[in-house]
Design a protein around this motif. Structure first.
Motif, short mmCIF file in Angstrom:
data_model
loop_
_atom_site.label_atom_id
_atom_site.label_comp_id
_atom_site.label_asym_id
_atom_site.label_seq_id
_atom_site.Cartn_x
_atom_site.Cartn_y
_atom_site.Cartn_z
N ARG A 142 0.84 -1.20 0.00
CA ARG A 142 0.00 0.00 0.00
C ARG A 142 0.88 1.26 0.00
N ASN A 143 0.37 2.23 -0.66
CA ASN A 143 1.06 3.52 -0.72
C ASN A 143 0.37 4.48 0.27
N TYR A 144 0.82 4.43 1.53
CA TYR A 144 0.17 5.23 2.57
C TYR A 144 0.47 6.73 2.38
N PRO A 145 -0.54 7.56 2.48
CA PRO A 145 -0.24 9.01 2.52
C PRO A 145 0.63 9.31 3.74
N GLN A 146 1.70 10.05 3.55
CA GLN A 146 2.64 10.26 4.65
C GLN A 146 3.34 11.61 4.54
N ARG A 147 3.95 11.97 5.65
CA ARG A 147 4.70 13.23 5.71
C ARG A 147 5.82 13.03 6.71
N THR A 148 7.05 13.45 6.35
CA THR A 148 8.20 13.29 7.23
C THR A 148 8.57 14.65 7.81
N LEU A 149 8.73 14.66 9.12
CA LEU A 149 9.07 15.87 9.85
C LEU A 149 10.49 15.76 10.38
N SER A 150 11.15 16.89 10.54
CA SER A 150 12.44 16.95 11.23
C SER A 150 12.23 17.72 12.52
N LEU A 151 12.30 17.01 13.63
CA LEU A 151 11.98 17.60 14.93
C LEU A 151 13.18 17.52 15.86
N PRO A 152 13.26 18.47 16.81
CA PRO A 152 14.35 18.42 17.79
C PRO A 152 14.04 17.38 18.86
N ALA A 153 15.08 17.07 19.63
CA ALA A 153 14.89 16.12 20.73
C ALA A 153 13.99 16.72 21.79
N GLY A 154 13.34 15.84 22.51
CA GLY A 154 12.41 16.29 23.54
C GLY A 154 11.06 15.63 23.37
N THR A 155 10.13 16.07 24.19
CA THR A 155 8.79 15.48 24.15
C THR A 155 7.91 16.25 23.19
N THR A 156 7.33 15.52 22.24
CA THR A 156 6.40 16.11 21.28
C THR A 156 5.05 15.42 21.45
N TYR A 157 4.01 16.21 21.47
CA TYR A 157 2.64 15.71 21.66
C TYR A 157 1.91 15.75 20.32
N PHE A 158 1.34 14.59 19.93
CA PHE A 158 0.63 14.48 18.67
C PHE A 158 -0.86 14.27 18.91
N VAL A 159 -1.67 14.85 18.06
CA VAL A 159 -3.11 14.59 18.03
C VAL A 159 -3.50 14.37 16.58
N HIS A 160 -4.17 13.24 16.31
CA HIS A 160 -4.67 12.92 14.97
C HIS A 160 -6.16 13.20 14.96
N LYS A 161 -6.58 14.07 14.06
CA LYS A 161 -7.98 14.50 14.04
C LYS A 161 -8.60 14.17 12.68
N PRO A 162 -9.56 13.21 12.64
CA PRO A 162 -10.17 12.83 11.36
C PRO A 162 -11.07 13.93 10.79
N HIS A 163 -11.24 13.90 9.46
CA HIS A 163 -12.04 14.90 8.77
C HIS A 163 -13.09 14.19 7.91
N GLY A 164 -13.75 14.99 7.07
CA GLY A 164 -14.68 14.44 6.08
C GLY A 164 -15.95 13.88 6.66
N GLY A 165 -16.42 14.43 7.76
CA GLY A 165 -17.67 13.96 8.33
C GLY A 165 -17.54 12.66 9.09
N SER A 166 -16.32 12.25 9.38
CA SER A 166 -16.11 11.02 10.10
C SER A 166 -16.59 11.15 11.54
N THR A 167 -17.09 10.05 12.06
CA THR A 167 -17.53 10.02 13.46
C THR A 167 -16.42 9.54 14.39
N ALA A 168 -15.24 9.31 13.84
CA ALA A 168 -14.13 8.83 14.66
C ALA A 168 -13.66 9.92 15.60
N THR A 169 -13.25 9.49 16.78
CA THR A 169 -12.75 10.44 17.76
C THR A 169 -11.25 10.63 17.57
N PRO A 170 -10.72 11.85 17.94
CA PRO A 170 -9.28 12.07 17.77
C PRO A 170 -8.46 11.11 18.62
#
Length: 505
Positions: free
Chosen positions: A450-478
């Motif tokens: 599969r060719n997953y949609p993706q994005r590569t980030l360059s981040l510094p060391a430390g704690t990073t907090y991620f939240v994934h938020k669905p779109h398009g009328g989805s009923t899925a919770t973040p």
């Protein structure tokens, strides 16, 4: 019995004398003819009239009583003349002397009428003075109460003064009305003298209506007495309300600019409004920036409303309103920062998003975007909101985020670096069952075909907090993830959807 004395020969002078003597109302004609019953009737009629007429009052004798008495005297005079035509008088012996006596005695009713008229006129004067005194008492009593409670009494007293001046102009009471009106104005407008300017507005406005009902000669300079005081009161009360954040200042300043546009107080309206805007701008940098922003935005609306009917002051007010609006928009940044630090992340997000929408560019706008993202992340992961995000970017650690879900996903992240991006939905991806996610070795985003949609980030060391938020009328919770990034590692974040029992995802 001896026969009665024979009738005297007819004597016209004697008849006229008897009639005149009866016309005096004293019944003397009958008395000199020895007709005592008729004389008594005259005396009784006169006594009744005196009883009705005395003491003299303002209403006088009823017209019906005077008419009846006058008719009675005329009848008594005519009857006495007929009786005296052939009857000798007991005294004086000669008719001419009796006639002279009758003429002289006519002065009695005439003098009595003149005296009574003077007495009645004095009674009228006293009655008018009593009305004036009662009106004065009403004004004095009303002055001890608030104007709203005593308005009716003021109107009643004014009605008395007007009636005296218009319908009794020559009376002693009417002569005192101009002096009473000075007292009236001073009493009604007493709140201005006490520097109770807001309280003085209503009574001073009422006093400006008085010249519509009172003759101009009774007022003189008083007709303009309330104008300057009302203008001062409108400005003073409006300024107090403006400084205190009240809304009545628009009404007071509007009335001032509409009623006294060329007055000195009206000229101070624009500077006062500009000063209020300046104080609110300084308050943005104080301890309550959100309150200052709300104040500026309120001033923008209120000043704009005032400018719509401000005449020659409209241009200055329009500029002040625009300045308040710009400062309110600019102050949104400080407000959002304050909300963020207070842990009100939902409000901070909305404030910063509004700030970004209201401003065209600049460093603050870029950081506001970062703070809005961090505030949204912190609503899911409160630990992410412990520090304000910076505008820093880039780093040495590679983090690839893939989307293994059928929904378009927005990825929000904050930490040493803050940002967001959106990944398209994975075309052939479906939601995972809850059971499959519990199986050992479960790995989403691991299908090499599969060719997953993706994005590569360059981040510094430390704690990073991620939240994934669905779109398009989805009923899925973040979903969320806290990643502690260390140098020398490559990280992968995978967004996928899990189908739980029921319909939730």
């Amino acid at each position: 019995m001896p026969p009665g004395p024979p009738p005297a020969p007819p004597d016209a002078l004697r008849a006229v004398a008897a009639g005149l003597l009866n016309l005096t109302g004293l019944g003397l004609g009958y008395a000199l003819l020895r007709r005592w019953a008729a004389a008594a009737a005259c005396w009784a009629a006169t006594a009744v009239l005196l009883f009705v007429a005395l003491p003299a009052d303002a209403d006088g004798v009823p017209a019906s009583a005077l008419a009846v008495y006058a008719l009675f005297l005329v009848l008594a005079a005519v009857h006495g003349a007929f009786a005296g035509l052939r009857t000798r008088l007991t005294w004086p012996g000669r008719a001419p002397l009796a006639l002279l006596l009758g003429v002289l005695l006519l002065a009695v009713p005439v003098g009595g009428a003149l005296w009574y008229d003077d007495a009645r006129e004095e009674a009228v004067q006293q009655a008018l003075l009593d009305r004036l005194r009662h009106a004065d008492e009403l004004v004095t009593a009303a002055g001890r109460q608030p104007f709203t409670a005593s308005r009716a009494d003021y109107r009643t007293a004014l009605g008395v003064y007007r009636d005296l001046a218009v319908h009794h102009p020559g009376s002693r009471a009417a002569g005192k009305v101009p002096d009473r009106m000075r007292t009236y104005y001073a009493t009604v407008g007493a709140a201005y003298g006490r520097h109770a300017y807001c309280e003085a507005i209503e009574p001073l406005t009422y006093l400006r209506t008085v010249p519509r009902t009172m003759p101009a000669g009774q007022l003189g300079p008083l007709s303009r007495w309330p104008d300057g005081r009302l203008a001062d009161s409108l400005y003073a009360c409006g300024s107090t309300a403006l400084a205190g954040g009240g809304a009545d200042w628009v009404t007071h300043f509007g009335d001032l600019l509409d009623t006294f546009p060329g007055s000195a107080p009206a000229a101070k309206v624009v500077p006062a409004v500009e000063s209020a805007v300046g104080k609110a701008e300084k308050a943005v940098d104080g301890g309550s920036p959100c309150a200052a922003v709300e104040r500026l935005r309120g001033l923008d609306t209120e000043i704009g409303r005032l400018a719509g009917s401000a005449g020659q002051s409209a241009d200055g007010l329009t500029k002040a309103a625009a300045r308040a609006g710009r400062s309110g928009d600019a102050g949104g940044y400080a407000c959002g920062v304050d909300q963020y630090r207070d842990g009100d992340f939902d409000s901070a997000q909305k404030t910063m998003e509004q700030f970004v929408a209201d401003t065209g560019g600049g460093a603050r706008r870029d950081r506001a975007k970062k703070i809005a993202i961090a505030a949204e992340v912190a609503q899911t992961i409160p630990a992410a909101g412990k520090k304000l995000p910076t505008t820093a970017s880039g780093g040495s650690i590679s983090v690839t985020v893939k989307n293994d879900s059928p929904d378009e996903v927005t990825v929000l992240y904050t930490g040493p670096v803050t940002g967001s991006f959106t990944l398209k939905a994975c075309g052939r991806c479906t939601s995972y069952s809850l059971v499959s996610t519990l199986v050992r070795g479960f790995k989403p985003c691991d299908d090499s075909g599969r060719n997953y949609p993706q994005r590569t980030l360059s981040l510094p060391a430390g704690t990073t907090y991620f939240v994934h938020k669905p779109h398009g009328g989805s009923t899925a919770t973040p979903a969320s993830d806290t990643a502690k990034l260390r140098p020398g590692y490559i990280y992968t974040e995978c967004a996928y959807t899990t189908q739980t029992f029921g319909s939730g995802t």
